[in-house]
Motif scaffolding. Structure first.
Motif, PDB file in Angstrom:
ATOM      1  N   LEU A  82       0.824  -1.211   0.000  1.00 29.25           N
ATOM      2  CA  LEU A  82       0.000   0.000   0.000  1.00 29.25           C
ATOM      3  C   LEU A  82       0.855   1.257   0.000  1.00 29.25           C
ATOM      4  N   VAL A  83       1.910   1.259   0.786  1.00 28.63           N
ATOM      5  CA  VAL A  83       2.814   2.412   0.813  1.00 28.63           C
ATOM      6  C   VAL A  83       3.374   2.669  -0.569  1.00 28.63           C
ATOM      7  N   SER A  84       3.839   1.628  -1.240  1.00 24.02           N
ATOM      8  CA  SER A  84       4.402   1.781  -2.580  1.00 24.02           C
ATOM      9  C   SER A  84       3.354   2.270  -3.567  1.00 24.02           C
ATOM     10  N   ILE A  85       2.149   1.728  -3.479  1.00 28.81           N
ATOM     11  CA  ILE A  85       1.078   2.116  -4.405  1.00 28.81           C
ATOM     12  C   ILE A  85       0.742   3.591  -4.263  1.00 28.81           C
ATOM     13  N   VAL A  86       0.572   4.041  -3.016  1.00 28.72           N
ATOM     14  CA  VAL A  86       0.223   5.447  -2.786  1.00 28.72           C
ATOM     15  C   VAL A  86       1.326   6.374  -3.294  1.00 28.72           C
ATOM     16  N   LYS A  87       2.557   6.038  -3.004  1.00 29.86           N
ATOM     17  CA  LYS A  87       3.674   6.884  -3.453  1.00 29.86           C
ATOM     18  C   LYS A  87       3.776   6.924  -4.976  1.00 29.86           C
ATOM     19  N   LEU A  88       3.621   5.774  -5.613  1.00 30.92           N
ATOM     20  CA  LEU A  88       3.744   5.723  -7.071  1.00 30.92           C
ATOM     21  C   LEU A  88       2.570   6.404  -7.763  1.00 30.92           C
ATOM     22  N   CYS A  89       1.358   6.271  -7.197  1.00 31.06           N
ATOM     23  CA  CYS A  89       0.204   6.979  -7.759  1.00 31.06           C
ATOM     24  C   CYS A  89       0.420   8.488  -7.674  1.00 31.06           C
ATOM     25  N   ALA A  90       0.981   8.948  -6.563  1.00 33.30           N
ATOM     26  CA  ALA A  90       1.274  10.372  -6.420  1.00 33.30           C
ATOM     27  C   ALA A  90       2.333  10.808  -7.428  1.00 33.30           C
ATOM     28  N   GLN A  91       3.387  10.037  -7.530  1.00 35.81           N
ATOM     29  CA  GLN A  91       4.487  10.397  -8.424  1.00 35.81           C
ATOM     30  C   GLN A  91       4.039  10.468  -9.878  1.00 35.81           C
ATOM     31  N   HIS A  92       3.204   9.506 -10.290  1.00 33.13           N
ATOM     32  CA  HIS A  92       2.806   9.419 -11.695  1.00 33.13           C
ATOM     33  C   HIS A  92       1.437  10.024 -11.964  1.00 33.13           C
ATOM     34  N   GLN A  93       0.898  10.718 -10.967  1.00 34.62           N
ATOM     35  CA  GLN A  93      -0.380  11.419 -11.113  1.00 34.62           C
ATOM     36  C   GLN A  93      -1.492  10.478 -11.583  1.00 34.62           C
ATOM     37  N   ILE A  94      -1.580   9.338 -10.953  1.00 34.02           N
ATOM     38  CA  ILE A  94      -2.595   8.346 -11.290  1.00 34.02           C
ATOM     39  C   ILE A  94      -3.741   8.453 -10.294  1.00 34.02           C
ATOM     40  N   PRO A  95      -4.932   8.819 -10.728  1.00 30.89           N
ATOM     41  CA  PRO A  95      -6.067   8.883  -9.794  1.00 30.89           C
ATOM     42  C   PRO A  95      -6.437   7.489  -9.315  1.00 30.89           C
ATOM     43  N   PHE A  96      -6.862   7.389  -8.061  1.00 28.57           N
ATOM     44  CA  PHE A  96      -7.199   6.081  -7.510  1.00 28.57           C
ATOM     45  C   PHE A  96      -8.340   6.213  -6.514  1.00 28.57           C
ATOM     46  N   LEU A  97      -8.943   5.066  -6.222  1.00 29.04           N
ATOM     47  CA  LEU A  97      -9.954   4.989  -5.177  1.00 29.04           C
ATOM     48  C   LEU A  97      -9.749   3.672  -4.448  1.00 29.04           C
ATOM     49  N   ALA A  98      -9.519   3.744  -3.143  1.00 27.46           N
ATOM     50  CA  ALA A  98      -9.377   2.541  -2.327  1.00 27.46           C
ATOM     51  C   ALA A  98     -10.763   2.085  -1.887  1.00 27.46           C
ATOM     52  N   THR A  99     -11.045   0.793  -2.002  1.00 27.15           N
ATOM     53  CA  THR A  99     -12.351   0.259  -1.650  1.00 27.15           C
ATOM     54  C   THR A  99     -12.210  -0.935  -0.716  1.00 27.15           C
ATOM     55  N   GLY A 100     -13.158  -1.045   0.221  1.00 26.01           N
ATOM     56  CA  GLY A 100     -13.183  -2.151   1.162  1.00 26.01           C
ATOM     57  C   GLY A 100     -14.447  -2.963   0.977  1.00 26.01           C
ATOM     58  N   GLY A 101     -15.532  -2.540   1.663  1.00 29.38           N
ATOM     59  CA  GLY A 101     -16.800  -3.252   1.525  1.00 29.38           C
ATOM     60  C   GLY A 101     -17.492  -2.998   0.209  1.00 29.38           C
ATOM     61  N   GLY A 102     -17.147  -1.905  -0.473  1.00 30.08           N
ATOM     62  CA  GLY A 102     -17.753  -1.592  -1.759  1.00 30.08           C
ATOM     63  C   GLY A 102     -19.175  -1.092  -1.657  1.00 30.08           C
ATOM     64  N   HIS A 103     -19.572  -0.607  -0.463  1.00 25.65           N
ATOM     65  CA  HIS A 103     -20.963  -0.221  -0.248  1.00 25.65           C
ATOM     66  C   HIS A 103     -21.166   1.299  -0.263  1.00 25.65           C
ATOM     67  N   GLY A 104     -20.104   2.042  -0.539  1.00 29.72           N
ATOM     68  CA  GLY A 104     -20.246   3.494  -0.578  1.00 29.72           C
ATOM     69  C   GLY A 104     -21.100   3.945  -1.747  1.00 29.72           C
ATOM     70  N   ALA A 105     -21.846   5.014  -1.554  1.00 27.60           N
ATOM     71  CA  ALA A 105     -22.669   5.580  -2.614  1.00 27.60           C
ATOM     72  C   ALA A 105     -22.420   7.077  -2.657  1.00 27.60           C
ATOM     73  N   GLY A 106     -23.239   7.801  -3.388  1.00 32.14           N
ATOM     74  CA  GLY A 106     -23.075   9.247  -3.498  1.00 32.14           C
ATOM     75  C   GLY A 106     -22.610   9.628  -4.883  1.00 32.14           C
ATOM     76  N   MET A 107     -23.197  10.714  -5.414  1.00 31.03           N
ATOM     77  CA  MET A 107     -22.912  11.090  -6.797  1.00 31.03           C
ATOM     78  C   MET A 107     -21.462  11.520  -6.989  1.00 31.03           C
ATOM     79  N   GLY A 108     -20.754  11.845  -5.917  1.00 28.99           N
ATOM     80  CA  GLY A 108     -19.367  12.245  -6.058  1.00 28.99           C
ATOM     81  C   GLY A 108     -18.487  11.159  -6.635  1.00 28.99           C
ATOM     82  N   TYR A 109     -18.842   9.893  -6.398  1.00 28.53           N
ATOM     83  CA  TYR A 109     -18.020   8.811  -6.918  1.00 28.53           C
ATOM     84  C   TYR A 109     -18.090   8.725  -8.434  1.00 28.53           C
ATOM     85  N   GLY A 110     -19.156   9.241  -9.019  1.00 27.65           N
ATOM     86  CA  GLY A 110     -19.276   9.230 -10.470  1.00 27.65           C
ATOM     87  C   GLY A 110     -18.298  10.160 -11.160  1.00 27.65           C
ATOM     88  N   THR A 111     -17.686  11.065 -10.398  1.00 27.95           N
ATOM     89  CA  THR A 111     -16.690  11.966 -10.989  1.00 27.95           C
ATOM     90  C   THR A 111     -15.321  11.317 -11.084  1.00 27.95           C
TER      91      THR A 111
END
Length: 494
Positions: A82-111
């Motif tokens: 996880l540490v490596s993933i977060v650092k590399l996503c920051a370095q390479h400007q890769i947008p990401f979303l971490a998910t656990g239960g997958g039950h989150g909702a809200g129109m903001g996720y559609g962006t």
């Protein structure tokens, strides 16, 4: 985004390596593998939508409404991954979303478009120390996983109404449920978390360590990092873990009587009792139906006086059983409560918190709902009221957590599941009208929103109220480049 957070010094911008959603670009996949694979453990997986295992190896989101689009996914096996993933996503400007239960909702996720899914499925564990009254769970542990270990040990913890939600996600939004009358919100039982921050650091947050972060996590937690494990206080089980579950189905003529019961509960609600009332429509019969689910932790003889008012309203179907805590949510509403756990549904939610019951308003929105159902045969939806004793919740100082709305007595959840998407705009208009009508007589000056039920169009004041400026300060300290919380971002500047 930070471009110097470890790894190589060459910056590859996300648009250069991430394919468009649905693309099978092998070249882009190879580039991502070249970036991440050298920094990951052998157990970590890198996946793409064209992989046959995409749907089985990754936990699929429960709603397809306003869902994020992913062009890739990494399933880390260790915290170091996880540490490596977060650092590399920051370095390479890769947008990401971490998910656990997958039950989150809200129109903001559609962006969130063309992003990487960090699936925490390997962080799913339950460790119970019954003697110390403590339980530690992994970042993707579902509520369903904690019932049996706790019940077997004669323990319990406040949880929500659905078994399929992630424990951590439930907690970070607040955590309402039938045991809150006794133990408070789920987040009030949280003792500490271990997490990866935007800087790629592994930190512990508790009341004594990184206390500002711990304060902000409880009500706005998805904005600050990725939690790998969380430790909770647990409690001795009440009534040996046995609950009374009473379900009643009514015709529309009984609606006012139900609203009167909810109004009584504004002041008289005992901590052992919870009430959920939902409305739907039977298209085949052409009539609206209401279902009341009454839960009481204690023996049936003690519950009878609270069940009698529901019996007096002439229900067309009644079911009263004593059930062990682990199967309570699966038993509720004649076994239909778990429909919320089906994956890949279209579910569009709105919510509003009430400080008082105004029976005329409840009858007004009920009739609005019925009229819309009759005019739109392709519509499917339910609206409901969840009522729990909030005296224990109010006993916690308002300054203890970023979640400010401890004075809410009734949570309203408007849930839409239509398959006819030609009426989506009309559904949204109806929901906004119903939400506004309920808020106008809620007893509050403005809209008060429970984070886990939020639609996503609410402003920050509705989510954080008087705590907005303070949580903005914590955000600027711990995540100044806004790497986290893309679904429901905290503003960085005033």
């Amino acid at each position: 985004m930070c471009t110097s957070c470890g790894g190589s010094t060459t910056t590859i911008v996300a648009k250069d390596i991430l394919p468009e959603a649905g693309s099978n670009s092998v070249d882009s996949a190879v580039q991502l593998i070249d970036i991440f694979r050298p920094h990951l453990s052998a157990g970590a997986q890198i996946l793409f939508p064209f992989d046959k295992s995409w749907a089985t190896e990754l936990r699929q989101r429960w709603t397809t409404w306003e869902h994020p689009s992913f062009t890739s996914a990494i399933k880390p096996a260790t915290e170091s991954d996880l540490v490596s993933i977060v650092k590399l996503c920051a370095q390479h400007q890769i947008p990401f979303l971490a998910t656990g239960g997958g039950h989150g909702a809200g129109m903001g996720y559609g962006t969130i478009k063309n992003a990487m899914n960090i699936d925490l499925g390997n962080f799913s564990s339950v460790e119970l120390n019954a003697e110390a009254n403590e339980m530690t769970v992994g970042g993707a542990t579902l509520a369903a996983q904690v019932y049996e270990p706790l019940y077997a040990a004669g323990k319990e913890i406040p949880l929500g109404r659905s078994r399929c939600v992630g424990m951590v996600g439930l907690t970070l939004g607040g955590g309402i449920g039938s045991l809150q009358g006794r133990h408070g919100l789920v987040m009030d039982s949280l003792l500490s978390v271990r997490m990866v921050t935007a800087r790629g650091d592994i930190v512990t947050a508790s009341r004594t360590e990184n206390a500002d972060l711990f304060w902000a996590l409880r009500g706005a937690g998805t904005n600050f990092g990725i939690i790998t494990q969380a430790t909770y206080r647990v409690y001795d089980a009440i009534n040996n873990g046995q609950f009374i579950n009473a379900d009643f189905i009514y015709q529309a003529k009984s609606s006012r009587g139900l609203w009167d019961i909810l109004k009584w509960a504004d002041e008289e609600m005992p901590p052992e009792l919870s009430i959920a009332v939902a409305s739907g429509y039977d298209h085949a019969e052409g009539q609206a139906l209401l279902i009341a689910c009454v839960e009481y932790y204690g023996p049936l003889e003690d519950a009878q006086k609270f069940l009698d008012p529901f019996r007096a309203l002439d229900p067309i179907k009644t079911g009263i059983t004593s059930v062990p805590w682990p199967i309570l949510s699966a038993t509720a509403q004649f076994g239909n409560e778990e429909t919320a756990c089906k994956r890949s549904q279209f579910v569009n939610c709105y919510t509003v918190g009430l400080g008082q019951i105004h029976t005329d308003t409840l009858e007004k929105v009920f009739n609005m709902f019925i009229d819309f159902y009759r005019a739109n045969p392709g519509y499917e939806g339910r609206f409901g009221y969840q009522k729990y004793c909030n005296k224990k919740v109010m006993a916690v100082p308002a300054s203890e957590t970023v979640y400010p709305w401890r004075n809410i007595k009734t949570q309203v959840l408007l849930r839409n599941m239509q398959t006819d998407h030609s009426i989506d705009a009309e559904v949204d208009a109806l929901m906004r009208s119903m939400r506004s009508a309920l808020a106008a007589t809620s007893g509050f000056d403005g809209l008060q929103t429970y984070m886990n039920y939020a639609h996503g169009d609410e402003d920050s004041e509705a989510l954080y109220g008087p705590n907005l400026s303070r949580v903005m300060e914590v955000k600027r300290k711990w995540d100044p480049t806004n790497m986290f919380g893309r679904g429901r971002p905290i503003p960085i500047s005033s």
